[in-house]
Structures are given as structure tokens and as C-alpha cells.
Design a protein around this motif. Structure first.
Motif, PDB file in Angstrom:
ATOM      1  N   THR A  90      -2.594   2.563  -4.801  1.00  0.00           N
ATOM      2  CA  THR A  90      -3.140   2.833  -6.133  1.00  0.00           C
ATOM      3  C   THR A  90      -3.413   4.317  -6.348  1.00  0.00           C
ATOM      4  N   GLY A  91      -3.062   5.139  -5.376  1.00  0.00           N
ATOM      5  CA  GLY A  91      -3.279   6.569  -5.523  1.00  0.00           C
ATOM      6  C   GLY A  91      -4.739   6.950  -5.589  1.00  0.00           C
ATOM      7  N   GLY A  92      -5.592   6.174  -4.936  1.00  0.00           N
ATOM      8  CA  GLY A  92      -7.014   6.478  -4.885  1.00  0.00           C
ATOM      9  C   GLY A  92      -7.794   5.943  -6.064  1.00  0.00           C
ATOM     10  N   MET A  93      -7.129   5.250  -7.003  1.00  0.00           N
ATOM     11  CA  MET A  93      -7.885   4.646  -8.114  1.00  0.00           C
ATOM     12  C   MET A  93      -8.854   3.592  -7.585  1.00  0.00           C
ATOM     13  N   LEU A  94      -8.422   2.881  -6.559  1.00  0.00           N
ATOM     14  CA  LEU A  94      -9.287   1.940  -5.851  1.00  0.00           C
ATOM     15  C   LEU A  94      -9.436   2.422  -4.416  1.00  0.00           C
ATOM     16  N   SER A 121      -5.214  12.563  -4.027  1.00  0.00           N
ATOM     17  CA  SER A 121      -6.210  11.710  -4.683  1.00  0.00           C
ATOM     18  C   SER A 121      -6.466  10.439  -3.887  1.00  0.00           C
ATOM     19  N   ALA A 122      -5.539  10.103  -2.999  1.00  0.00           N
ATOM     20  CA  ALA A 122      -5.714   8.909  -2.171  1.00  0.00           C
ATOM     21  C   ALA A 122      -6.368   9.233  -0.831  1.00  0.00           C
ATOM     22  N   ILE A 123      -6.101  10.435  -0.312  1.00  0.00           N
ATOM     23  CA  ILE A 123      -6.569  10.734   1.045  1.00  0.00           C
ATOM     24  C   ILE A 123      -7.848  11.556   1.083  1.00  0.00           C
ATOM     25  N   HIS A 181     -17.671   7.913   4.351  1.00  0.00           N
ATOM     26  CA  HIS A 181     -18.947   7.338   4.785  1.00  0.00           C
ATOM     27  C   HIS A 181     -18.905   6.817   6.226  1.00  0.00           C
ATOM     28  N   LYS A 182     -18.857   7.732   7.204  1.00  0.00           N
ATOM     29  CA  LYS A 182     -18.894   7.407   8.625  1.00  0.00           C
ATOM     30  C   LYS A 182     -17.580   6.801   9.140  1.00  0.00           C
ATOM     31  N   VAL A 183     -16.543   6.841   8.314  1.00  0.00           N
ATOM     32  CA  VAL A 183     -15.246   6.297   8.696  1.00  0.00           C
ATOM     33  C   VAL A 183     -14.242   7.437   8.735  1.00  0.00           C
ATOM     34  N   PRO A 184     -13.363   7.491   9.772  1.00  0.00           N
ATOM     35  CA  PRO A 184     -12.349   8.561   9.818  1.00  0.00           C
ATOM     36  C   PRO A 184     -11.497   8.555   8.558  1.00  0.00           C
ATOM     37  N   PRO A 185     -11.205   9.735   7.980  1.00  0.00           N
ATOM     38  CA  PRO A 185     -10.407   9.796   6.750  1.00  0.00           C
ATOM     39  C   PRO A 185      -8.954   9.434   7.016  1.00  0.00           C
ATOM     40  N   LEU A 186      -8.231   9.134   5.949  1.00  0.00           N
ATOM     41  CA  LEU A 186      -6.803   8.846   6.048  1.00  0.00           C
ATOM     42  C   LEU A 186      -6.051  10.104   6.490  1.00  0.00           C
TER      43      LEU A 186
END
Length: 212
Positions: free
Chosen positions: A151-155, A200-202, A207-212
Motif C-alpha cells: 500500500t506504499g505506507g498508506m497502511l 513512504s513505506a519504509i 515502535h521498538k521494532v526493527p525498520p523495514l
């Protein structure tokens, strides 16, 4: 003779577990497809370049869905650790279906225990933490990182963890649930909609979780 009877009994139990687990998985996929339909319509409305029925097809036609019976072991200490039973994380798949939790005592009997302190917790995009209670006759769904990309970071993927409740300390009680992670196939081409920037997705606060 008793050995033969025990053998057949174990085989019957294994068959029953497999039968009902597969039946539950089919229900989860069916309901998940309906949830995905709403997600697709929302994403396409916000971004016309988002392909119609994209997530529905992933859920409905996917061959990489994985079901997991999750067992959280009994414990003795009353020390409170925020995410001790299962640390903060995002699911990598597209959509995860969850059953309500079942508590089992040391004799293997189910307990009617209401989670007041522990259990499943999740964070929203505003970093607000909420306790998630799933009624016994309902399913819950959470978004995974694949949907965040598609979703390209929309969700956004749902950061979540499982917290031990000190009410259960030293009682020999375990927590059990079933999760079906509905994921894209191994060779599925992951991409954001054409009009969306991949950043926009990555570039999301995880919140305490490794990023994409």
C-alpha cells in the motif's frame, strides 16, 4: 495390547487436531479475504494506482500461508517485564488472523481466566499502546509488513507483543492461541503503487521494532 490402544488413541488425537486446525485455517482465509476486500477498496480510493483486488488475491490464492499454534509457558516470577512472553515485533506477512487465547492448567484442563493485566498488546501509528481482548467466538486481524509495502505506507504493520500477567505467576498455567499468517508467495514481486515513493513505506516509526 495397551500399547496398541495408546498408539491408536494418539493417532486419533493427531488426526482430530489436524482436521480442526485445517478447518479453522479455512475459516480464517475466508474471513481474511473479506477483510482484504475492505482494505483494497480503501487503498484504491486513497491511491488510484493501487491495483484493485491486490490484497484479496494474496489472501485468497496464496500458497505461503503459515498456521502456528502458539504456546506460552508457565512461569514463577512476579517480576513485570513488558513483553516477556513475546517481544515487540511486526509480522512479515500481509494479514494475520488470531483466535482468542486459551489458558491451560498443569493438568491440561482449560481455565476460564480473564486477562486483566497480561495478554496481547498492540501499538497504533500514534505510538499509543492498547490491550487487545479477543472474545472466544471472534477472530482478530492485524496487518503485516507486506501490506505496508504493497500500500506504499498508506497502511502500516501492527507492532504487538504478549505480556505475562503476574496473576498467573507460580500457578502452572500456560497461554495458548492459534495464528494464521497469510503471506505473499516466495516469488511474489513486492512493490509500492506507481504513484507512491518507496520511502513512504519504509520510513515509518516502528515502535521498538526493527525498520523495514
Amino acid at each position: 495390547m495397551s500399547g496398541c490402544l495408546n498408539y491408536h488413541k494418539c493417532n486419533d488425537m493427531s488426526y482430530a487436531r489436524e482436521k480442526y486446525t485445517k478447518a479453522m485455517s479455512k475459516i480464517m482465509i475466508s474471513v481474511g479475504t473479506m477483510v482484504a476486500k475492505q482494505i483494497d477498496e480503501l487503498a484504491h480510493k486513497q491511491c488510484p494506482t493501487y491495483p484493485k483486488n491486490k490484497l484479496q488475491d494474496v489472501i485468497r490464492l496464496g500458497n505461503a500461508h503459515v498456521g502456528r499454534l502458539l504456546h506460552y509457558f508457565p512461569f514463577n516470577t512476579k517480576e513485570n517485564v513488558e513483553d516477556d512472553w513475546c517481544g515487540w515485533h511486526n509480522d512479515h506477512g500481509a494479514l494475520t488472523a488470531l483466535t482468542s487465547s486459551m489458558y491451560i492448567d498443569k493438568d491440561g484442563k482449560e481455565l476460564k481466566f480473564k486477562e486483566t493485566k497480561g495478554g496481547l498488546f498492540a501499538k497504533n501509528r500514534f505510538s499509543e499502546t492498547a490491550k487487545i481482548s479477543i472474545p472466544a467466538d471472534m477472530l482478530a486481524f492485524q496487518l503485516g509488513e507486506s501490506t505496508q509495502i504493497m500500500t506504499g505506507g498508506m497502511l502500516e504493520a501492527t507492532p504487538h507483543c504478549v505480556v505475562r500477567s503476574d496473576e498467573l505467576a507460580g500457578k502452572g498455567v500456560s497461554r495458548n492461541t492459534f495464528a494464521l499468517v497469510m503471506a505473499t508467495d516466495d516469488l511474489y514481486p513486492m512493490s509500492v503503487p506507481k504513484s507512491r515513493n518507496p520511502s513512504s513505506a519504509i520510513n515509518k516509526d516502528t515502535h521498538k521494532v526493527p525498520p523495514l
